[in-house]
Motif scaffolding. Structure first.
Motif, PDB file in Angstrom:
ATOM      1  N   GLN A  63       5.054   8.866  46.963  1.00  0.00           N
ATOM      2  CA  GLN A  63       5.133  10.256  46.980  1.00  0.00           C
ATOM      3  C   GLN A  63       3.772  11.079  46.562  1.00  0.00           C
ATOM      4  OE1 GLN A  63       7.282   9.630  42.748  1.00  0.00           O
ATOM      5  NE2 GLN A  63       7.179  11.564  43.303  1.00  0.00           N
ATOM      6  N   PHE A  64       2.749  10.292  46.528  1.00  0.00           N
ATOM      7  CA  PHE A  64       1.537  10.839  45.894  1.00  0.00           C
ATOM      8  C   PHE A  64       1.000  11.963  47.041  1.00  0.00           C
ATOM      9  CE2 PHE A  64      -3.430  11.059  45.903  1.00  0.00           C
ATOM     10  CZ  PHE A  64      -3.275  11.695  44.573  1.00  0.00           C
ATOM     11  N   TRP A  65       0.851  11.542  48.243  1.00  0.00           N
ATOM     12  CA  TRP A  65       0.072  12.214  49.384  1.00  0.00           C
ATOM     13  C   TRP A  65       0.981  13.379  49.919  1.00  0.00           C
ATOM     14  CZ3 TRP A  65      -4.649  11.275  49.187  1.00  0.00           C
ATOM     15  CH2 TRP A  65      -4.960  10.123  48.648  1.00  0.00           C
ATOM     16  N   PRO A  66       2.308  13.332  50.037  1.00  0.00           N
ATOM     17  CA  PRO A  66       3.057  14.623  50.369  1.00  0.00           C
ATOM     18  C   PRO A  66       3.023  15.535  49.193  1.00  0.00           C
ATOM     19  CG  PRO A  66       4.408  12.577  50.855  1.00  0.00           C
ATOM     20  CD  PRO A  66       3.077  12.032  50.234  1.00  0.00           C
ATOM     21  N   THR A  67       2.944  14.817  47.984  1.00  0.00           N
ATOM     22  CA  THR A  67       3.138  15.828  46.800  1.00  0.00           C
ATOM     23  C   THR A  67       1.727  16.514  46.626  1.00  0.00           C
ATOM     24  OG1 THR A  67       4.758  14.325  45.565  1.00  0.00           O
ATOM     25  CG2 THR A  67       3.306  15.797  44.214  1.00  0.00           C
ATOM     26  N   LEU A  68       0.573  15.720  47.066  1.00  0.00           N
ATOM     27  CA  LEU A  68      -0.743  16.396  46.915  1.00  0.00           C
ATOM     28  C   LEU A  68      -1.060  17.310  48.028  1.00  0.00           C
ATOM     29  CD1 LEU A  68      -3.596  16.451  45.641  1.00  0.00           C
ATOM     30  CD2 LEU A  68      -4.111  14.437  47.409  1.00  0.00           C
ATOM     31  N   ARG A  69      -0.459  17.153  49.002  1.00  0.00           N
ATOM     32  CA  ARG A  69      -0.691  18.045  50.252  1.00  0.00           C
ATOM     33  C   ARG A  69       0.150  19.272  49.888  1.00  0.00           C
ATOM     34  NH1 ARG A  69       2.352  15.762  53.717  1.00  0.00           N
ATOM     35  NH2 ARG A  69       4.131  16.943  53.486  1.00  0.00           N
ATOM     36  N   ASN A  70       1.515  19.368  49.322  1.00  0.00           N
ATOM     37  CA  ASN A  70       2.255  20.542  49.031  1.00  0.00           C
ATOM     38  C   ASN A  70       1.549  21.150  47.813  1.00  0.00           C
ATOM     39  OD1 ASN A  70       4.248  19.966  50.845  1.00  0.00           O
ATOM     40  ND2 ASN A  70       5.578  18.755  49.175  1.00  0.00           N
ATOM     41  N   THR A  71       0.945  20.371  46.753  1.00  0.00           N
ATOM     42  CA  THR A  71       0.049  21.019  45.643  1.00  0.00           C
ATOM     43  C   THR A  71      -1.127  21.757  45.937  1.00  0.00           C
ATOM     44  OG1 THR A  71       0.950  19.384  44.237  1.00  0.00           O
ATOM     45  CG2 THR A  71      -0.803  20.683  43.395  1.00  0.00           C
ATOM     46  N   VAL A  72      -1.812  21.270  47.199  1.00  0.00           N
ATOM     47  CA  VAL A  72      -2.932  21.898  47.632  1.00  0.00           C
ATOM     48  C   VAL A  72      -2.600  23.329  48.419  1.00  0.00           C
ATOM     49  CG1 VAL A  72      -4.702  21.833  49.243  1.00  0.00           C
ATOM     50  CG2 VAL A  72      -4.416  19.596  47.917  1.00  0.00           C
TER      51      VAL A  72
END
Length: 292
Positions: A63-72
């Motif tokens: 989940q890190f990269w999708p979550t990071l993308r959404n957060t950015v």
């Protein structure tokens, strides 16, 4: 208790209550969370097992990269939009606009309303069946049928950013308006006498004076948006299909829905590193502004 040493001891005694509160409220939970990130621990089952960096590996795998993308995406959108709106309104209210005192008070209303209340107001506005936005667009013949604003991956994030912009622009407007009122009128008059137009005066006179406060406003908005939770959770719960799941929502869901404290702590630790990096930037920009 006199002398330099006595003053130092007295000063230390005065700071002990604050230090104890800091340790109990900030340091202990932080250390406990970082320690938990190294264990396989459930919220509902007793005991825990040391797993080292396995929780961090699980976070990066799932989940890190999708979550990071959404957060950015959320952070950038929810920072740029209110800054643009707040700056435009600050410029307008800095002129001799009729009723500007009343308008200043009205524009502050979204800021003083609690975030959860604002979230439910926008939940009603974006509702696909009886929402105000769909009703207005249908009446204006801009759409033929209601749009599920919060149910589509392409519109959910944009809807959340719009709602967050409405709640954020007032304080930005106030800060920039205060900065605009410190710009010397003599500089504008001198530039006008030299033949500079309004755009040129804005670029070469107004912006240089607002560079410091504008930088601080943007950095604070970025840091706050990285941590934002309530409006996203009320409007979309992180959906649809995880398209609005930011770090704040992911940590909450992992800890209190999946009951996986270890993975939630690992995700929170990575989130903390990101926020700390921006905090360092904020402190350096602030110190640079004080030196100028």
């Amino acid at each position: 208790m006199t002398g330099p040493k006595g003053n130092e001891k007295f000063g230390l005694l005065l700071t002990l209550p604050a230090m104890a509160l800091l340790g109990a409220v900030v340091l202990y939970p932080l250390v406990a969370a970082l320690t938990t990130s190294l264990f396989d621990q459930s919220l509902v089952l007793p005991g825990r097992k040391f797993v080292g960096l396995a929780n961090f590996e699980a976070v990066f795998d799932r989940q890190f990269w999708p979550t990071l993308r959404n957060t950015v995406v959320f952070t950038v959108g929810a920072t740029i939009a209110p800054v643009v709106v707040g700056f435009a309104l600050a410029l307008a209210l800095n002129t001799k606009l009729p009723g500007r005192a009343v308008l200043r008070g009205l524009f502050l209303m979204p800021w003083v309303i609690p975030g959860v209340v604002v979230s439910f107001v926008w939940l009603w506005i974006f509702n696909a069946n009886y929402g105000l936005l769909n009703g207005l667009l249908v009446q204006l013949h801009l759409i033929d049928e209601p749009v599920v604003w919060l149910g589509g991956p392409g519109t959910a994030m944009a809807s959340v950013i719009v709602a967050k912009t409405w709640a954020s622009f007032p304080w930005i407007m106030v800060m920039l308006l205060a900065g605009l009122q410190t710009v010397p009128h003599a500089l504008h008059e001198a530039a006008a006498l030299d033949g500079a137009g309004s755009v040129s005066r804005f670029r070469h006179v107004t912006l240089p004076h607002l560079r410091g406060i504008l930088g601080i406003v943007v950095l604070l908005e970025v840091i706050w948006n990285l941590q934002h939770f309530d409006m996203i959770y009320v409007l979309t719960h992180g959906g649809p299909a995880g398209s609005t799941t930011t770090f704040a929502v992911a940590v909450y869901d992992t800890a209190f829905k999946a009951f996986d404290l270890g993975t939630a702590s690992a995700l929170g630790a990575l989130w903390l590193v990101l926020i700390l990096g921006l905090t360092v930037v904020y402190v350096r920009v602030t110190e640079r502004g004080e030196k100028l």
